[in-house]
Structures are given as structure tokens and as C-alpha cells.
Design a protein around this motif. Structure first.
Motif, PDB file in Angstrom:
ATOM      1  N   PHE A 173       0.658  -1.318   0.089  1.00 42.92           N
ATOM      2  CA  PHE A 173      -0.066   0.222  -0.317  1.00 42.92           C
ATOM      3  C   PHE A 173       0.829   1.140  -0.036  1.00 42.92           C
ATOM      4  CE2 PHE A 173      -2.194   3.436   1.754  1.00 42.92           C
ATOM      5  CZ  PHE A 173      -4.197   3.405   1.575  1.00 42.92           C
ATOM      6  N   LEU A 174       1.036   2.084  -1.114  1.00 46.84           N
ATOM      7  CA  LEU A 174       1.916   3.666  -1.190  1.00 46.84           C
ATOM      8  C   LEU A 174       0.673   4.409  -1.294  1.00 46.84           C
ATOM      9  CD1 LEU A 174       4.783   1.647  -3.794  1.00 46.84           C
ATOM     10  CD2 LEU A 174       4.394   1.939  -1.874  1.00 46.84           C
ATOM     11  N   LYS A 175       2.258   5.347   0.054  1.00 47.92           N
ATOM     12  CA  LYS A 175       1.052   6.413  -0.029  1.00 47.92           C
ATOM     13  C   LYS A 175       2.067   7.607   0.319  1.00 47.92           C
ATOM     14  CE  LYS A 175      -3.329   8.658   1.582  1.00 47.92           C
ATOM     15  NZ  LYS A 175      -4.315   8.712   2.238  1.00 47.92           N
ATOM     16  N   ASN A 176       2.161   8.575  -0.424  1.00 49.05           N
ATOM     17  CA  ASN A 176       2.814   9.625  -0.213  1.00 49.05           C
ATOM     18  C   ASN A 176       4.254   9.266   0.184  1.00 49.05           C
ATOM     19  OD1 ASN A 176       1.376  12.134   0.778  1.00 49.05           O
ATOM     20  ND2 ASN A 176       0.948  10.876   2.590  1.00 49.05           N
ATOM     21  N   ILE A 177       5.024   9.187  -1.033  1.00 54.86           N
ATOM     22  CA  ILE A 177       6.563   7.852  -0.890  1.00 54.86           C
ATOM     23  C   ILE A 177       6.680   8.616  -2.380  1.00 54.86           C
ATOM     24  CG2 ILE A 177       5.231   5.845  -2.701  1.00 54.86           C
ATOM     25  CD1 ILE A 177       7.439   5.439  -0.527  1.00 54.86           C
ATOM     26  N   SER A 178       8.104   8.549  -2.087  1.00 56.86           N
ATOM     27  CA  SER A 178       8.972   9.605  -3.540  1.00 56.86           C
ATOM     28  C   SER A 178      10.434   9.501  -3.999  1.00 56.86           C
ATOM     29  CB  SER A 178       8.520  10.785  -3.851  1.00 56.86           C
ATOM     30  OG  SER A 178       9.536  11.491  -2.229  1.00 56.86           O
ATOM     31  N   ALA A 179      10.888   8.845  -5.459  1.00 59.45           N
ATOM     32  CA  ALA A 179      12.250   8.691  -4.870  1.00 59.45           C
ATOM     33  C   ALA A 179      12.892   7.754  -4.443  1.00 59.45           C
ATOM     34  CB  ALA A 179      12.992   9.831  -4.223  1.00 59.45           C
ATOM     35  N   SER A 180      12.175   6.413  -5.240  1.00 54.99           N
ATOM     36  CA  SER A 180      12.372   5.055  -3.734  1.00 54.99           C
ATOM     37  C   SER A 180      12.026   4.005  -5.145  1.00 54.99           C
ATOM     38  CB  SER A 180      11.086   4.929  -3.101  1.00 54.99           C
ATOM     39  OG  SER A 180      11.088   5.685  -2.457  1.00 54.99           O
ATOM     40  N   LEU A 181      12.939   3.132  -4.822  1.00 55.42           N
ATOM     41  CA  LEU A 181      12.990   1.434  -6.073  1.00 55.42           C
ATOM     42  C   LEU A 181      12.657   0.591  -5.162  1.00 55.42           C
ATOM     43  CD1 LEU A 181      17.035   2.823  -6.462  1.00 55.42           C
ATOM     44  CD2 LEU A 181      15.107   3.346  -7.434  1.00 55.42           C
ATOM     45  N   PHE A 182      11.684   0.209  -6.568  1.00 53.98           N
ATOM     46  CA  PHE A 182      11.195  -1.233  -5.809  1.00 53.98           C
ATOM     47  C   PHE A 182      12.061  -2.792  -7.419  1.00 53.98           C
ATOM     48  CE2 PHE A 182       8.643   2.681  -4.115  1.00 53.98           C
ATOM     49  CZ  PHE A 182       8.182   2.049  -3.360  1.00 53.98           C
ATOM     50  N   TYR A 183      11.807  -3.110  -6.449  1.00 55.09           N
ATOM     51  CA  TYR A 183      13.047  -3.844  -7.821  1.00 55.09           C
ATOM     52  C   TYR A 183      13.441  -5.477  -6.907  1.00 55.09           C
ATOM     53  CZ  TYR A 183      18.035  -3.427  -5.504  1.00 55.09           C
ATOM     54  OH  TYR A 183      18.875  -2.823  -4.741  1.00 55.09           O
ATOM     55  N   ASN A 184      12.952  -6.079  -7.970  1.00 50.72           N
ATOM     56  CA  ASN A 184      13.381  -7.582  -8.053  1.00 50.72           C
ATOM     57  C   ASN A 184      12.286  -9.123  -6.292  1.00 50.72           C
ATOM     58  OD1 ASN A 184      15.655  -7.594  -9.371  1.00 50.72           O
ATOM     59  ND2 ASN A 184      16.770  -7.768  -8.201  1.00 50.72           N
ATOM     60  N   ASN A 185      10.936  -7.780  -6.581  1.00 53.17           N
ATOM     61  CA  ASN A 185      10.248  -9.210  -5.274  1.00 53.17           C
ATOM     62  C   ASN A 185       9.089  -9.205  -6.027  1.00 53.17           C
ATOM     63  OD1 ASN A 185      10.795  -7.056  -3.204  1.00 53.17           O
ATOM     64  ND2 ASN A 185      10.655  -4.984  -4.375  1.00 53.17           N
ATOM     65  N   THR A 186       8.506 -10.001  -5.209  1.00 49.02           N
ATOM     66  CA  THR A 186       7.588 -11.572  -6.179  1.00 49.02           C
ATOM     67  C   THR A 186       6.167 -10.957  -4.879  1.00 49.02           C
ATOM     68  OG1 THR A 186       9.036 -12.884  -6.619  1.00 49.02           O
ATOM     69  CG2 THR A 186       7.100 -13.687  -6.483  1.00 49.02           C
ATOM     70  N   PHE A 187       5.371 -10.802  -5.841  1.00 49.33           N
ATOM     71  CA  PHE A 187       3.446 -10.470  -5.499  1.00 49.33           C
ATOM     72  C   PHE A 187       3.132 -11.770  -6.197  1.00 49.33           C
ATOM     73  CE2 PHE A 187       5.804  -6.404  -5.534  1.00 49.33           C
ATOM     74  CZ  PHE A 187       5.512  -5.352  -4.376  1.00 49.33           C
ATOM     75  N   TYR A 188       2.645 -12.414  -4.764  1.00 46.03           N
ATOM     76  CA  TYR A 188       1.427 -13.291  -5.257  1.00 46.03           C
ATOM     77  C   TYR A 188       0.760 -13.958  -4.499  1.00 46.03           C
ATOM     78  CZ  TYR A 188       0.865 -19.276  -5.426  1.00 46.03           C
ATOM     79  OH  TYR A 188       0.049 -19.088  -5.763  1.00 46.03           O
ATOM     80  N   ASN A 189      -0.728 -14.072  -5.073  1.00 45.42           N
ATOM     81  CA  ASN A 189      -1.728 -14.397  -4.777  1.00 45.42           C
ATOM     82  C   ASN A 189      -1.554 -13.189  -3.445  1.00 45.42           C
ATOM     83  OD1 ASN A 189      -4.027 -16.353  -4.656  1.00 45.42           O
ATOM     84  ND2 ASN A 189      -3.456 -16.719  -1.913  1.00 45.42           N
ATOM     85  N   ASN A 190      -2.512 -11.957  -3.666  1.00 39.93           N
ATOM     86  CA  ASN A 190      -2.537 -10.992  -2.759  1.00 39.93           C
ATOM     87  C   ASN A 190      -3.999 -10.765  -3.701  1.00 39.93           C
ATOM     88  OD1 ASN A 190       0.117 -10.906  -0.794  1.00 39.93           O
ATOM     89  ND2 ASN A 190       0.807 -10.746  -3.924  1.00 39.93           N
ATOM     90  N   ASP A 191      -4.850  -9.844  -2.759  1.00 42.79           N
ATOM     91  CA  ASP A 191      -5.981  -8.935  -3.284  1.00 42.79           C
ATOM     92  C   ASP A 191      -5.605  -8.219  -4.386  1.00 42.79           C
ATOM     93  OD1 ASP A 191      -8.984  -8.654  -3.411  1.00 42.79           O
ATOM     94  OD2 ASP A 191      -8.125  -7.373  -2.928  1.00 42.79           O
ATOM     95  N   GLY A 223       8.270   9.809  -8.953  1.00 45.26           N
ATOM     96  CA  GLY A 223       9.545   9.574  -9.402  1.00 45.26           C
ATOM     97  C   GLY A 223      10.194   8.440  -8.292  1.00 45.26           C
ATOM     98  N   ASN A 224       9.261   7.431  -8.192  1.00 49.47           N
ATOM     99  CA  ASN A 224       9.330   5.779  -7.855  1.00 49.47           C
ATOM    100  C   ASN A 224       9.976   4.979  -9.243  1.00 49.47           C
ATOM    101  OD1 ASN A 224       9.131   6.261  -4.784  1.00 49.47           O
ATOM    102  ND2 ASN A 224       7.320   6.714  -6.053  1.00 49.47           N
ATOM    103  N   ASN A 225      10.819   4.413  -9.330  1.00 51.74           N
ATOM    104  CA  ASN A 225      11.058   3.725 -10.353  1.00 51.74           C
ATOM    105  C   ASN A 225      10.737   1.929  -9.290  1.00 51.74           C
ATOM    106  OD1 ASN A 225      11.504   5.115 -12.163  1.00 51.74           O
ATOM    107  ND2 ASN A 225      14.114   4.701 -11.899  1.00 51.74           N
ATOM    108  N   PHE A 226       9.921   0.927 -10.812  1.00 48.90           N
ATOM    109  CA  PHE A 226       9.613  -0.202 -10.565  1.00 48.90           C
ATOM    110  C   PHE A 226      10.443  -1.458 -11.657  1.00 48.90           C
ATOM    111  CE2 PHE A 226       6.425   1.975  -8.873  1.00 48.90           C
ATOM    112  CZ  PHE A 226       6.031   1.633  -7.148  1.00 48.90           C
ATOM    113  N   THR A 227      11.136  -2.596 -10.974  1.00 50.48           N
ATOM    114  CA  THR A 227      12.155  -2.894 -11.850  1.00 50.48           C
ATOM    115  C   THR A 227      12.213  -4.445 -11.593  1.00 50.48           C
ATOM    116  OG1 THR A 227      13.604  -0.714 -12.299  1.00 50.48           O
ATOM    117  CG2 THR A 227      14.724  -3.591 -12.946  1.00 50.48           C
TER     118      THR A 227
END
Length: 414
Positions: free
Chosen positions: A253-271, A284-288
């Protein structure tokens, strides 16, 4: 009331008292193998370190206590391999430096009929160079009364001087109707959350007001929310190599977030794999190179989400839709590069949302699995190379090529 050096408390029993051991200018001492029980008076600790250094508290048993251990501004305190059963307030309340809290076992915050503010097992604030590792927390049923918040497994805050160089590593937290790991304060620096397992809680990891944190290789399963950023502004967050599964609400759950990096994560069987919430400054966030597998929705966007870039994402087996936007406004500059959509019920749902355009560059999806409303657009773009020659087929160096998209507008996207 202990003063001086080299005190040893071994295999004693302290029960039904108003206080156990107070170190007041005590140093180079050990508390080992003791039993503390039935200390329920407010603001009275089983072991309190008021002033002191190089104190080891190890292999003790604490049962039915308000706050078993309190440390207040001291150096080289080692709290190791203790058992904490039935805690009414805080298991360890810690303000210190160059210290370690490791290998402890906690069971059950049972604050029934006790009014407390924020109950929990480890509360650290105003501390530097701290290792919190290999602790096990099974919180049982926490019946909190009064105006207090829901309980926390590990809580880290800044305090007056801030907290710096704190590592929360290889802890196991299970079964709490509150937060597994809470980290919140703009005065925190160099904070690492690494290889923890947090299961069956409301929010596994909750951050608030941070200017930087590294969250790596954690296992967050069977929670309401895996990773939660709700209030204040968070920047320079690194979230990588985490496994987030079976969240009943949101993997992230992302709110009020900036200039951040999200990479090589696994999201499985979430709503929802990730919910981008509003109103906020998510941008200004990157998802890779994240993987989204068998979620109901891989991404869901609320109003006014802007300036997000996704690289080499893999979205597969979404039960309802890979991307979901329904009845929203103010969403701009969302771009996916080199992303693969596979075997989703729908790849993109963009309906009842006026003026929203999504851009996909060199991305693989099924055009029959796009549900796009009348007043929004999905642009698909693929890199093209041009060989510009003159009339004699000689190459023209530094030639300028202008390309137009399907709406006859100049396309400047590389």
C-alpha cells in the motif's frame, strides 16, 4: 539499586514486587538465569538500566509483567536469549547505543483491562548502532483497552537525537492484530530490515515519515497488508528481493512516497499486488523486474497518481486484471518498458476514467485483453531504427527523424 562494577545475578527469583534490579551507574555486570514474575505496577521495570555499560541480560524468564526490561540511554547492553511471556505493555523498552537484542522469545501481549499507549515486544528509540536479530514473537490475542494503538512486534523511532545504524534482521513475527515491524521518524538514518519473516498480522512492515531505509529479502505472508506506507512523506526507500504473498488486502500500500526503488520483488496471490493510493505524492519511483503472480489485481491506481516508471515487470495469471483503473482522474505519466503480461484474465482495465493515457514501450500483452473506456487511451510503442540515405543511397549522418503516433501527434518518447 546497583552501583559499581562486576555484579552477577544468577539463578534468582524475583516475584510480586514493585521492582527487580536497577543499575544506577553499574558496569561490566551479568544477569543470567533468573526468574521474574508478576511485576504489574506502571513505570516499574523488572530490570532497569538507568546508567551503566557492558551489561549482559541473558537466559532469564519474565512472566506476567508490565515492562520486563527498560534501558535508558546507556552503552553496550546485550539482551540475549530471554523468554518473555504475557506482557502487559512493552517487553523491552530501549534507549541505548552499541547494543544487541537477539535470540529472545516473546509470547502474548495480554493487556486485558490495562490501559496502555502502544503495547509491543521491542520498542527502540533514540538509539545508535543497534542489532535486533533472531527474535521470535508470537503475540497471541492482544485485548487492548483505553485509547492505545494496536500492538507492535518491533517498533523503531527517532526520539530527540534520532536513531542511526539500526539493523532488524532474521526475526520471526507471527499472529498479531497490529503491526509486525514499525519504523517511523524523519530522524532515522541507515536503517536496514533484512531477512525477517512476518506472518498473520495486520501490517507486516509499516513505515512513516522516513528519509531512507533498505528493506531486503523479507518474507511477508498471510497478512492484511504486506508493506504499508500510509502517512507523512517517505523518500529514498529501497524495497528489493522481498516475497509478499496471500495478503487479504494489499501486498503493498503506497501513499506519500517518492524517489524510491522497488525491484526484484515477488507479489503472489494477494488481493491487490500494489495499491497506489491518493491523495498523495506518489511519484518519481522506479519499479524494475518485479513479478506479480496470481493476484486478483497486480496494480490498482487511485486518483492523481503521476510520474511512475516500470521496467521489465512480469505480470501473470491475474485473476481479474493486471492493471486496474476504474472511475479515476488526474493519473498521468505512467509508462511500462519491456514488460510482459501473460495469462491474465485482463491485461489492462481502464474504464470510467476520463483523459487517462497509459504508455507501453516494447511491452508484450494481448490486445484482446484490454478493457479501455471511451475517453482514455492505451499507447503501444516499439523502438524503430531508421536508415536515412540520399538519392544515391549514401547514408546521411546526424539525420533528424520525426515520428508521429496514431493521433498524428509528434512522438518524442524514446
Amino acid at each position: 539499586n546497583i552501583m559499581g562494577e562486576r555484579w552477577y545475578f544468577i539463578n534468582n527469583t524475583f516475584s510480586n514486587g514493585y521492582g527487580g534490579i536497577l543499575f544506577d551507574n553499574g558496569h561490566n555486570s551479568t544477569v543470567n538465569g533468573n526468574v521474574f514474575n508478576n511485576f504489574t505496577i506502571s513505570d516499574v521495570d523488572g530490570i532497569a538500566v538507568g546508567t551503566g555499560s557492558n551489561i549482559t541480560i541473558q537466559d532469564n524468564n519474565f512472566t506476567s509483567m508490565r515492562t520486563p526490561i527498560g534501558v535508558y540511554g546507556e552503552l553496550e547492553i546485550y539482551i540475549l536469549n530471554n523468554n518473555f511471556i504475557n506482557i502487559y505493555d512493552l517487553g523491552i523498552n530501549f534507549d541505548g547505543n552499541n547494543s544487541e537484542i537477539s535470540g529472545n522469545y516473546f509470547y502474548n501481549i495480554s493487556a486485558t483491562n490495562v490501559s496502555v499507549s502502544i503495547p509491543g515486544f521491542i520498542n527502540v528509540y533514540n538509539s545508535n548502532n543497534i542489532l535486533i536479530s533472531n527474535n521470535t514473537m508470537n503475540l497471541g490475542i492482544a485485548n487492548i483497552t483505553g485509547d492505545g494503538e494496536l500492538p507492535r512486534g518491533i517498533s523503531l523511532a527517532g526520539g530527540d537525537g534520532g536513531s542511526h545504524n539500526v539493523t532488524i534482521q532474521s526475526n520471526t513475527i507471527d499472529n498479531i492484530n497490529g503491526t509486525g515491524i514499525f519504523v517511523g521518524d524523519a530522524t532515522l538514518t541507515n536503517i536496514t530490515i533484512f531477512q525477517n519473516s512476518v506472518n498473520n498480522v495486520s501490517s507486516a512492515i509499516y513505515i512513516s515519515g522516513l528519509l531512507g531505509i533498505n528493506i531486503t529479502s523479507n518474507n511477508l505472508t498471510n497478512n492484511n497488508i504486506g508493506f504499508n506506507t500510509v502517512s507523512y512523506s517517505d523518500t529514498n526507500i529501497i524495497f528489493n528481493d522481498n516475497y509478499v504473498a496471500n495478503s487479504s488486502l494489499y501486498g503493498m500500500f503506497l501513499k506519500n512516497i517518492s524517489a524510491s526503488l522497488f525491484y526484484n520483488n515477488t507479489f503472489y496471490n494477494n488481493d491487490r499486488g500494489i495499491l497506489f493510493d491518493s491523495p498523495n505524492s506518489v511519484g518519481g519511483n522506479n519499479f524494475t523486474n518485479n513479478k506479480y503472480i496470481a493476484n486478483n489485481y497486480s496494480y490498482q491506481f487511485e486518483n492523481s497518481i503521476q510520474n511512475l516508471v516500470f521496467y521489465q515487470e512480469n505480470i501473470s495469471d491475474s485473476i481479474i486484471s493486471g492493471i486496474y483503473i476504474n472511475g479515476r482522474t488526474g493519473i498521468t505519466n505512467l509508462t511500462w518498458y519491456d514488460t510482459v503480461f501473460t495469462n491474465n484474465t485482463l491485461d489492462v482495465t481502464l474504464i470510467a476514467s476520463n483523459g487517462i493515457n497509459l504508455v507501453f514501450v516494447n511491452t508484450t500483452f494481448n490486445s484482446s485483453k484490454l478493457n479501455v473506456g471511451t475517453y482514455s487511451k492505451v499507447y503501444y510503442k516499439k523502438p524503430v531504427q531508421f536508415n536515412v540515405t540520399d538519392n544515391s543511397d549514401a547514408a546521411i549522418n546526424n539525420a533528424t527523424v520525426t515520428a508521429y503516433d496514431s493521433t498524428e501527434a509528434v512522438d518524442n518518447l524514446g
